[in-house]
Design a protein around this motif. Structure first.
Motif, PDB file in Angstrom:
ATOM      1  N   CYS A  93       0.793  -1.237   0.088  1.00 44.06           N
ATOM      2  CA  CYS A  93      -0.013  -0.079   0.095  1.00 44.06           C
ATOM      3  C   CYS A  93       0.714   1.241   0.082  1.00 44.06           C
ATOM      4  N   GLU A 113      -0.033   4.219   1.025  1.00 44.91           N
ATOM      5  CA  GLU A 113      -0.482   5.052   2.138  1.00 44.91           C
ATOM      6  C   GLU A 113       0.269   4.506   3.281  1.00 44.91           C
ATOM      7  N   CYS A 114       0.122   3.159   3.815  1.00 45.48           N
ATOM      8  CA  CYS A 114       0.691   2.667   4.943  1.00 45.48           C
ATOM      9  C   CYS A 114       1.968   1.939   4.711  1.00 45.48           C
ATOM     10  N   CYS A 139      -6.680  -0.596   0.210  1.00 45.95           N
ATOM     11  CA  CYS A 139      -5.908  -1.417   1.196  1.00 45.95           C
ATOM     12  C   CYS A 139      -6.992  -1.754   2.207  1.00 45.95           C
ATOM     13  N   CYS A 188      -5.477  -0.026   5.834  1.00 50.05           N
ATOM     14  CA  CYS A 188      -5.734   1.498   6.295  1.00 50.05           C
ATOM     15  C   CYS A 188      -6.789   2.026   5.600  1.00 50.05           C
TER      16      CYS A 188
END
Ligand SMILES: [Zn+2]
Length: 106
Positions: free
Chosen positions: A74, A76-77, A97, A100
């Motif tokens: 992911c 983002e995380c 995801c 998250c």
């Protein structure tokens, strides 16, 4: 729809490069395989062919892997995650995801 796309960062879970991460260079949907940068590199011995301007010697290149042994990381995380799907207001399907809930597709 495959869970892996070109330019994804992925974690490899099978084969000799298990545990490594890399960027997807291309996906071969009909074969269910993908080529990942610096993963599953094979050495190929090529013969010189002056007519085609091929020098010969050992060429290293990535060989494709089964998509089932790739997990998307992911953006983002930064965690390897299973992919979920969500449909946006404009009808576009995006991958999300599961960890998250961030959107993987930009
Ligand atoms: Zn995430």
């Amino acid at each position: 729809m495959l869970h892996v796309k070109k330019e994804d960062q992925v974690l490899v879970t099978g084969g000799k490069d298990r545990g490594k991460r890399g960027r997807v260079l291309h996906v071969l949907p009909s074969r269910g395989r993908a080529v990942v940068e610096n993963i599953n590199v094979i050495r190929r011995h090529t013969r010189p062919n002056p007519q085609k301007n091929i020098k010969g010697g050992i060429v290293e290149r990535e060989s494709s892997l089964n998509i089932s042994s790739l997990i998307v990381i992911c953006r983002e995380c930064n965690e390897p995650t299973r992919v979920g799907y969500s449909v946006l207001a404009d009808g576009k399907k995006v991958r999300i995801c599961r960890k998250c809930k961030g959107t993987i597709d930009k």
